[in-house]
Design a protein around this motif. Structure first.
Motif, PDB file in Angstrom:
ATOM      1  N   LEU A 145      18.013  24.169  18.604  1.00  0.00           N
ATOM      2  CA  LEU A 145      16.811  24.915  18.475  1.00  0.00           C
ATOM      3  C   LEU A 145      17.141  26.617  17.956  1.00  0.00           C
ATOM      4  CD1 LEU A 145      14.831  23.767  21.580  1.00  0.00           C
ATOM      5  CD2 LEU A 145      14.384  23.497  19.267  1.00  0.00           C
ATOM      6  N   GLU A 146      18.153  26.837  18.477  1.00  0.00           N
ATOM      7  CA  GLU A 146      18.829  28.273  18.166  1.00  0.00           C
ATOM      8  C   GLU A 146      18.937  28.229  16.599  1.00  0.00           C
ATOM      9  OE1 GLU A 146      19.569  32.106  17.989  1.00  0.00           O
ATOM     10  OE2 GLU A 146      18.698  31.089  19.716  1.00  0.00           O
ATOM     11  N   ALA A 147      19.569  27.241  16.088  1.00  0.00           N
ATOM     12  CA  ALA A 147      19.959  27.388  14.877  1.00  0.00           C
ATOM     13  C   ALA A 147      18.615  26.949  13.794  1.00  0.00           C
ATOM     14  CB  ALA A 147      20.736  25.772  14.354  1.00  0.00           C
ATOM     15  N   LEU A 148      17.559  26.206  14.588  1.00  0.00           N
ATOM     16  CA  LEU A 148      16.413  26.238  13.474  1.00  0.00           C
ATOM     17  C   LEU A 148      15.538  27.759  13.631  1.00  0.00           C
ATOM     18  CD1 LEU A 148      14.292  23.131  14.991  1.00  0.00           C
ATOM     19  CD2 LEU A 148      14.505  23.900  12.605  1.00  0.00           C
ATOM     20  N   LYS A 149      15.876  28.239  14.745  1.00  0.00           N
ATOM     21  CA  LYS A 149      15.195  29.809  14.737  1.00  0.00           C
ATOM     22  C   LYS A 149      15.995  30.527  13.716  1.00  0.00           C
ATOM     23  CE  LYS A 149      14.418  33.444  18.109  1.00  0.00           C
ATOM     24  NZ  LYS A 149      14.418  33.860  19.491  1.00  0.00           N
ATOM     25  N   TYR A 209      18.119  29.611  10.909  1.00  0.00           N
ATOM     26  CA  TYR A 209      18.429  29.044   9.619  1.00  0.00           C
ATOM     27  C   TYR A 209      16.830  28.564   9.049  1.00  0.00           C
ATOM     28  CZ  TYR A 209      23.062  29.835  10.727  1.00  0.00           C
ATOM     29  OH  TYR A 209      24.306  30.336  11.157  1.00  0.00           O
ATOM     30  N   GLY A 210      15.975  28.161   9.774  1.00  0.00           N
ATOM     31  CA  GLY A 210      14.789  27.491   9.375  1.00  0.00           C
ATOM     32  C   GLY A 210      15.189  26.007   9.335  1.00  0.00           C
ATOM     33  N   ALA A 211      14.089  25.227   8.748  1.00  0.00           N
ATOM     34  CA  ALA A 211      14.074  23.728   8.928  1.00  0.00           C
ATOM     35  C   ALA A 211      14.848  23.540   7.311  1.00  0.00           C
ATOM     36  CB  ALA A 211      12.861  23.141   8.835  1.00  0.00           C
ATOM     37  N   THR A 212      15.652  22.104   7.730  1.00  0.00           N
ATOM     38  CA  THR A 212      16.180  21.418   6.424  1.00  0.00           C
ATOM     39  C   THR A 212      15.473  20.400   5.966  1.00  0.00           C
ATOM     40  OG1 THR A 212      17.213  19.763   7.849  1.00  0.00           O
ATOM     41  CG2 THR A 212      18.385  21.766   7.831  1.00  0.00           C
ATOM     42  N   PRO A 213      15.713  19.777   4.809  1.00  0.00           N
ATOM     43  CA  PRO A 213      14.743  18.581   4.348  1.00  0.00           C
ATOM     44  C   PRO A 213      14.889  17.531   5.375  1.00  0.00           C
ATOM     45  CG  PRO A 213      16.330  19.573   2.739  1.00  0.00           C
ATOM     46  CD  PRO A 213      16.670  20.296   3.857  1.00  0.00           C
ATOM     47  N   TYR A 214      15.760  17.474   6.135  1.00  0.00           N
ATOM     48  CA  TYR A 214      15.894  16.460   7.064  1.00  0.00           C
ATOM     49  C   TYR A 214      15.022  16.715   8.603  1.00  0.00           C
ATOM     50  CZ  TYR A 214      20.037  15.263   4.254  1.00  0.00           C
ATOM     51  OH  TYR A 214      20.696  14.818   3.098  1.00  0.00           O
ATOM     52  N   HIS A 215      14.655  17.818   8.359  1.00  0.00           N
ATOM     53  CA  HIS A 215      13.702  17.866   9.849  1.00  0.00           C
ATOM     54  C   HIS A 215      12.246  17.278   9.661  1.00  0.00           C
ATOM     55  CE1 HIS A 215      16.760  20.965  11.120  1.00  0.00           C
ATOM     56  NE2 HIS A 215      16.373  20.698  12.177  1.00  0.00           N
ATOM     57  N   ARG A 216      11.931  17.001  10.849  1.00  0.00           N
ATOM     58  CA  ARG A 216      10.464  16.274  10.992  1.00  0.00           C
ATOM     59  C   ARG A 216       9.402  17.471  11.067  1.00  0.00           C
ATOM     60  NH1 ARG A 216      12.361  11.464  14.904  1.00  0.00           N
ATOM     61  NH2 ARG A 216      14.018  10.548  13.809  1.00  0.00           N
ATOM     62  N   LYS A 217       8.733  17.915   9.878  1.00  0.00           N
ATOM     63  CA  LYS A 217       7.986  19.178   9.971  1.00  0.00           C
ATOM     64  C   LYS A 217       6.768  18.906  10.856  1.00  0.00           C
ATOM     65  CE  LYS A 217      10.346  20.543   5.862  1.00  0.00           C
ATOM     66  NZ  LYS A 217      11.293  19.651   5.952  1.00  0.00           N
ATOM     67  N   THR A 218       6.305  17.647  11.215  1.00  0.00           N
ATOM     68  CA  THR A 218       5.189  17.553  12.038  1.00  0.00           C
ATOM     69  C   THR A 218       5.564  17.619  13.821  1.00  0.00           C
ATOM     70  OG1 THR A 218       5.415  15.109  11.865  1.00  0.00           O
ATOM     71  CG2 THR A 218       3.920  16.165  10.310  1.00  0.00           C
ATOM     72  N   PHE A 219       6.770  17.773  14.038  1.00  0.00           N
ATOM     73  CA  PHE A 219       7.254  17.736  15.399  1.00  0.00           C
ATOM     74  C   PHE A 219       7.297  19.185  15.746  1.00  0.00           C
ATOM     75  CE2 PHE A 219       9.706  13.876  16.516  1.00  0.00           C
ATOM     76  CZ  PHE A 219       9.128  12.879  15.745  1.00  0.00           C
ATOM     77  N   ALA A 220       6.531  19.573  17.024  1.00  0.00           N
ATOM     78  CA  ALA A 220       6.074  20.629  17.300  1.00  0.00           C
ATOM     79  C   ALA A 220       7.236  21.816  17.304  1.00  0.00           C
ATOM     80  CB  ALA A 220       5.763  20.614  18.864  1.00  0.00           C
ATOM     81  N   VAL A 225       9.604  22.014  15.366  1.00  0.00           N
ATOM     82  CA  VAL A 225      10.126  22.362  14.326  1.00  0.00           C
ATOM     83  C   VAL A 225       8.887  23.173  13.494  1.00  0.00           C
ATOM     84  CG1 VAL A 225      10.709  21.438  11.731  1.00  0.00           C
ATOM     85  CG2 VAL A 225      11.447  20.436  13.766  1.00  0.00           C
ATOM     86  N   LYS A 226       7.721  22.822  13.764  1.00  0.00           N
ATOM     87  CA  LYS A 226       6.460  23.575  13.236  1.00  0.00           C
ATOM     88  C   LYS A 226       6.678  24.888  12.975  1.00  0.00           C
ATOM     89  CE  LYS A 226       2.694  20.276  13.754  1.00  0.00           C
ATOM     90  NZ  LYS A 226       1.792  20.004  14.327  1.00  0.00           N
ATOM     91  N   GLN A 227       7.106  25.489  14.209  1.00  0.00           N
ATOM     92  CA  GLN A 227       7.070  27.035  14.203  1.00  0.00           C
ATOM     93  C   GLN A 227       7.972  27.764  13.518  1.00  0.00           C
ATOM     94  OE1 GLN A 227       8.107  28.116  18.365  1.00  0.00           O
ATOM     95  NE2 GLN A 227       8.567  26.176  18.983  1.00  0.00           N
ATOM     96  N   TYR A 228       9.167  26.954  13.129  1.00  0.00           N
ATOM     97  CA  TYR A 228       9.983  27.629  12.356  1.00  0.00           C
ATOM     98  C   TYR A 228       9.851  27.382  10.651  1.00  0.00           C
ATOM     99  CZ  TYR A 228      12.032  28.228  16.883  1.00  0.00           C
ATOM    100  OH  TYR A 228      12.206  28.669  18.113  1.00  0.00           O
ATOM    101  N   LEU A 229       8.808  26.963  10.251  1.00  0.00           N
ATOM    102  CA  LEU A 229       8.497  26.662   8.876  1.00  0.00           C
ATOM    103  C   LEU A 229       8.333  27.892   8.066  1.00  0.00           C
ATOM    104  CD1 LEU A 229       6.571  23.298   9.144  1.00  0.00           C
ATOM    105  CD2 LEU A 229       9.062  23.668   8.542  1.00  0.00           C
TER     106      LEU A 229
END
Length: 255
Positions: free
Chosen positions: A232-236, A238-249, A251-255
């Protein structure tokens, strides 16, 4: 009769397929502490093996019952990766031969990595057939995770040759042309489903290790895409990668 050394006794016990009761009774009367320690370890190992054998017999009860009804190619189906924030969902289907024996087989999440890899090799080598279905993050976002898991299962099933004549599925109902039973916690109750569970998890874990090489900052090789604090810290950061599930809550907030 010459008294055996402790090393000779140890080797004799290791090489015994079945216990020689007369030999065991002789050891019990041996006053050497080293002999008693070896005997105690051996008895504990025997007890453990008996428990594993008993559990394996219990975990093949569905398969044995189905074979008495005339079913021959019984496929177990399970998936791995419904919960993570990143990576694919992977399903496996496997048909095991009637004489397959793997005491210790269980839900893949209960096994360590070494055991999973060891069992994966035995299962994939000795299976009559197996198939693997993989649905990526973009497709998961498009159709939702439950439908993606079902799609992965169907993909795995259609790869089976010979075709199955009965399915044992872990907790999911599928639209298939075969009779089947959906078993709650099936990966801990059926050896065939447990085998599919192991194939699915090992396949997915190896994929996540490959993805980790592309995006090492997320440590996918360790967290396998699950939402650990580090992930979660890495998501915050660096943001999401193409492998992240963007509909998952999360992940959404870091798009």
């Amino acid at each position: 009769m010459k008294k055996l050394t402790i090393e000779e006794i140890s080797q004799t016990l290791v090489n015994q397929v079945e216990a020689d009761e007369e030999f065991i009774q002789t050891l019990k009367k041996d006053e050497r502490k080293g002999v008693q320690r070896i005997l105690e370890r051996w008895e504990k190992q025997q007890e453990k093996e008996q428990q594993l054998h008993k559990k394996y017999i219990e975990m093949t009860s569905f398969e044995r019952s189905l074979r008495t009804q005339g079913f021959q190619y019984i496929a177990g189906i399970d998936e791995a990766g419904r919960g993570p924030l990143a990576g694919p969902v992977v399903a496996a289907a496997v048909i095991l031969p009637e004489d397959f024996y793997l005491p210790g087989i269980d839900d893949s999440k209960k096994l360590n990595e070494q055991k999973r890899d060891e069992y994966f090799e035995k299962i994939t080598t000795e299976a009559l057939a197996f198939g693997v279905g993989i649905i990526d993050a973009a497709e998961i976002d498009r159709i939702n995770i439950l439908e993606a898991a079902k799609k992965a299962m169907l993909s795995a099933i259609i790869q089976l040759r010979p075709n199955p004549d009965y399915l044992l599925i872990d907790a999911v109902k599928l639209d298939v042309p075969y009779p089947y039973e959906a078993l709650i916690k099936g990966d801990a109750r059926s050896a065939t489903i447990a085998a599919a569970s192991i194939i699915a998890k090992v396949t997915r874990d190896r994929m996540m290790i490959e993805i980790d090489r592309e995006y090492p900052q997320y440590n996918f090789a360790s967290n396998m895409g699950y939402g650990t604090a580090e992930h979660l810290e890495a998501l915050k950061r660096y943001g999401a990668t193409p492998y992240h599930r963007k509909t998952f809550a999360p992940v959404k907030q870091y798009l």
